[in-house]
Write a protein that holds these residues in place. Structure first.
Motif, PDB file in Angstrom:
ATOM      1  N   ALA A   1      20.921  19.681  -0.627  1.00  0.00           N
ATOM      2  CA  ALA A   1      20.639  21.206  -0.959  1.00  0.00           C
ATOM      3  C   ALA A   1      20.617  21.110  -2.441  1.00  0.00           C
ATOM      4  N   ILE A   2      21.164  20.441  -3.096  1.00  0.00           N
ATOM      5  CA  ILE A   2      21.685  20.534  -4.661  1.00  0.00           C
ATOM      6  C   ILE A   2      20.265  20.120  -5.464  1.00  0.00           C
ATOM      7  N   ALA A   3      19.755  18.950  -4.580  1.00  0.00           N
ATOM      8  CA  ALA A   3      18.372  18.428  -5.158  1.00  0.00           C
ATOM      9  C   ALA A   3      17.163  19.383  -5.162  1.00  0.00           C
ATOM     10  N   GLN A   4      17.143  19.908  -3.828  1.00  0.00           N
ATOM     11  CA  GLN A   4      16.045  20.945  -3.414  1.00  0.00           C
ATOM     12  C   GLN A   4      16.030  22.108  -4.320  1.00  0.00           C
ATOM     13  N   ASN A   5      17.223  22.634  -4.621  1.00  0.00           N
ATOM     14  CA  ASN A   5      17.463  23.955  -5.508  1.00  0.00           C
ATOM     15  C   ASN A   5      17.254  23.630  -7.041  1.00  0.00           C
ATOM     16  N   TRP A   6      17.596  22.447  -7.382  1.00  0.00           N
ATOM     17  CA  TRP A   6      17.493  22.128  -8.805  1.00  0.00           C
ATOM     18  C   TRP A   6      16.110  22.113  -9.069  1.00  0.00           C
ATOM     19  N   GLY A   7      15.218  21.353  -8.233  1.00  0.00           N
ATOM     20  CA  GLY A   7      13.723  21.355  -8.245  1.00  0.00           C
ATOM     21  C   GLY A   7      13.470  20.086  -9.271  1.00  0.00           C
ATOM     22  N   ASN A   8      11.973  19.886  -8.971  1.00  0.00           N
ATOM     23  CA  ASN A   8      11.355  18.660  -9.375  1.00  0.00           C
ATOM     24  C   ASN A   8      11.967  17.453  -9.506  1.00  0.00           C
ATOM     25  N   ILE A   9      12.491  17.266  -8.265  1.00  0.00           N
ATOM     26  CA  ILE A   9      13.191  15.872  -7.978  1.00  0.00           C
ATOM     27  C   ILE A   9      12.639  15.293  -6.692  1.00  0.00           C
ATOM     28  N   ASP A  10      12.186  14.043  -6.952  1.00  0.00           N
ATOM     29  CA  ASP A  10      11.734  13.304  -5.700  1.00  0.00           C
ATOM     30  C   ASP A  10      12.882  12.284  -5.218  1.00  0.00           C
ATOM     31  N   PHE A  11      13.080  12.497  -3.884  1.00  0.00           N
ATOM     32  CA  PHE A  11      14.286  11.471  -3.487  1.00  0.00           C
ATOM     33  C   PHE A  11      13.882  11.015  -1.738  1.00  0.00           C
ATOM     34  N   GLY A  12      14.351  10.087  -1.581  1.00  0.00           N
ATOM     35  CA  GLY A  12      14.339   9.506  -0.122  1.00  0.00           C
ATOM     36  C   GLY A  12      14.652   8.317  -0.040  1.00  0.00           C
ATOM     37  N   TRP A  13      14.118   7.415   0.980  1.00  0.00           N
ATOM     38  CA  TRP A  13      14.099   6.282   1.267  1.00  0.00           C
ATOM     39  C   TRP A  13      13.060   5.610   2.044  1.00  0.00           C
ATOM     40  N   MET A  14      12.688   4.240   1.769  1.00  0.00           N
ATOM     41  CA  MET A  14      11.732   3.791   2.870  1.00  0.00           C
ATOM     42  C   MET A  14      12.368   2.289   3.058  1.00  0.00           C
TER      43      MET A  14
ATOM     44  N   MET B   1       0.705  -1.221  -0.003  1.00  0.00           N
ATOM     45  CA  MET B   1      -0.042  -0.063  -0.065  1.00  0.00           C
ATOM     46  C   MET B   1       0.818   1.344   0.049  1.00  0.00           C
ATOM     47  N   LEU B   2       2.065   1.228   0.663  1.00  0.00           N
ATOM     48  CA  LEU B   2       2.821   2.331   0.745  1.00  0.00           C
ATOM     49  C   LEU B   2       3.595   2.739  -0.416  1.00  0.00           C
ATOM     50  N   VAL B   3       3.883   1.645  -1.190  1.00  0.00           N
ATOM     51  CA  VAL B   3       4.520   1.686  -2.330  1.00  0.00           C
ATOM     52  C   VAL B   3       3.444   2.315  -3.494  1.00  0.00           C
ATOM     53  N   GLU B   4       2.560   1.708  -3.624  1.00  0.00           N
ATOM     54  CA  GLU B   4       1.296   2.292  -4.395  1.00  0.00           C
ATOM     55  C   GLU B   4       0.991   3.379  -4.383  1.00  0.00           C
ATOM     56  N   ARG B   5       0.852   4.062  -2.897  1.00  0.00           N
ATOM     57  CA  ARG B   5       0.309   5.461  -2.666  1.00  0.00           C
ATOM     58  C   ARG B   5       1.523   6.367  -3.040  1.00  0.00           C
ATOM     59  N   GLN B   6       2.957   5.787  -2.952  1.00  0.00           N
ATOM     60  CA  GLN B   6       4.003   6.924  -3.366  1.00  0.00           C
ATOM     61  C   GLN B   6       4.006   7.047  -4.908  1.00  0.00           C
ATOM     62  N   ALA B   7       3.811   5.958  -5.591  1.00  0.00           N
ATOM     63  CA  ALA B   7       3.671   5.885  -7.025  1.00  0.00           C
ATOM     64  C   ALA B   7       2.539   6.846  -7.576  1.00  0.00           C
ATOM     65  N   GLN B   8       1.432   6.797  -6.758  1.00  0.00           N
ATOM     66  CA  GLN B   8       0.335   8.049  -7.242  1.00  0.00           C
ATOM     67  C   GLN B   8       0.945   9.316  -6.971  1.00  0.00           C
TER      68      GLN B   8
ATOM     69  N   VAL C   1      15.635  -2.181   2.436  1.00  0.00           N
ATOM     70  CA  VAL C   1      15.573  -0.887   2.254  1.00  0.00           C
ATOM     71  C   VAL C   1      15.705  -0.462   0.670  1.00  0.00           C
ATOM     72  N   MET C   2      14.854   0.871   0.407  1.00  0.00           N
ATOM     73  CA  MET C   2      15.158   1.140  -0.934  1.00  0.00           C
ATOM     74  C   MET C   2      15.431   2.735  -0.697  1.00  0.00           C
ATOM     75  N   ALA C   3      16.569   2.899  -1.543  1.00  0.00           N
ATOM     76  CA  ALA C   3      16.836   4.468  -1.452  1.00  0.00           C
ATOM     77  C   ALA C   3      16.505   4.787  -3.071  1.00  0.00           C
ATOM     78  N   TYR C   4      16.003   6.006  -3.157  1.00  0.00           N
ATOM     79  CA  TYR C   4      15.714   6.341  -4.763  1.00  0.00           C
ATOM     80  C   TYR C   4      15.997   7.797  -4.756  1.00  0.00           C
ATOM     81  N   ALA C   5      16.221   8.372  -6.092  1.00  0.00           N
ATOM     82  CA  ALA C   5      15.942   9.879  -6.642  1.00  0.00           C
ATOM     83  C   ALA C   5      15.371   9.788  -7.968  1.00  0.00           C
ATOM     84  N   TRP C   6      14.439  10.612  -8.055  1.00  0.00           N
ATOM     85  CA  TRP C   6      13.627  10.664  -9.426  1.00  0.00           C
ATOM     86  C   TRP C   6      13.688  11.887 -10.161  1.00  0.00           C
ATOM     87  N   ASP C   7      14.251  12.200 -11.351  1.00  0.00           N
ATOM     88  CA  ASP C   7      13.946  13.577 -11.603  1.00  0.00           C
ATOM     89  C   ASP C   7      12.757  13.466 -12.618  1.00  0.00           C
TER      90      ASP C   7
END
Length: 283
Positions: A91-104, A27-34, A115-121
């Protein structure tokens, strides 16, 4: 017969708990995908201005606090490995913009977290994902021990995840943008202080002594000269080491020669001088 019933009931309950965890993860993965799909639509409507984004990154790197934590450094063999820290990558990702990043954390089973870590432009659909396992074990000089406290487990997982998130972010940000941020941080560390260098070095030595039990003599041996001869680049090196120790990237033994406590030192041989103990006793 009663014991068999109890064991069966316990096994059934364990399976139900595991099924519940698996369902929650799905459910968590599906919600994040949406959520990512909605964010991608917004990114297409409001694309980043790369010139403005780059200037924003350089402006952020002019902040002394960010510059101080911008790089890590640790020795590997005869070489010194250095690179952007997770703080600079964020800081770079936040100012570059339109990037989703994190881990779960996907699941916990048998003392190991998946665990899964990711960064998505979200504009270019460029994505970096890393899947890894974190055993619930802490390594110390006195041996390994199992983590049972949920807070300790979370901190261990978060520490490992931060490194993967950093790698994912740097994998989708243009290399020249990262290089520009690093150069600006180094410039800030050389020029951005109102406090004299000698006072900054004194404060740094105190921080090493208080937090990591590393004294001035160890630091001078690492840098290669007396503290009075430290330069701005020496201070930058120490800041990198401090950030690496604080973030758990390396241990103090990787940089400094740590003297063993008195009770851990090898006991000298009382007979090495050749004296005849029996003769002494006979007297």
């Amino acid at each position: 017969m009663t014991n068999e019933v109890v064991d069966f009931t316990s096994q059934k309950a364990s399976e139900q708990v595991q099924e519940k965890k698996t369902s929650q993860t799905e459910m968590l993965v599906e919600r994040q995908a949406q959520e990512v799909q909605v964010a991608m639509i917004a990114a297409k409507r409001f694309p980043r201005n790369q010139v403005t984004a780059y200037n924003n990154i350089l402006t952020a790197c002019q902040r002394v606090k960010l510059a101080e934590t911008s790089m890590y450094e640790f020795p590997r063999g005869k070489e010194i490995v250095t690179g952007p820290s997770i703080r600079l990558a964020e800081a770079i990702a936040q100012n570059w913009g339109n990037i989703d990043f994190g881990w779960m954390e996907l699941e916990q089973r048998n003392g190991v977290s998946q665990v899964m870590a990711y960064a998505w432009d979200l504009e270019t659909n460029s994505r970096q994902t890393k899947m890894f396992s974190v055993p619930h074990i802490r390594h110390t000089r006195k041996g390994d021990y199992v983590l049972t406290d949920p807070r300790d487990i979370y901190e261990a997982v978060a520490n490992q995840a931060a490194r993967r998130v950093r790698s994912c972010i740097l994998g989708i940000i243009p290399g020249d943008v990262v290089d520009g941020a690093i150069n600006q941080c180094n410039k800030t560390l050389r020029e951005g202080y109102e406090m004299p260098l000698v006072d900054r070095v004194r404060m740094m030595v105190r921080a090493f002594e208080k937090e990591f039990s590393v004294n001035l003599e160890m630091i001078e041996k690492y840098i290669g000269c007396k503290s009075e001869a430290f330069t701005a680049n020496s201070f930058v090196r120490l800041k990198k080491v401090y950030a690496s120790l604080r973030d758990g990237v390396a241990k103090r033994e990787d940089y400094f020669e740590i003297a063993l406590p008195q009770d851990e030192k090898e006991i000298s041989d009382p007979f090495k001088d050749g004296k005849d103990v029996k003769a002494d006793v006979a007297k």
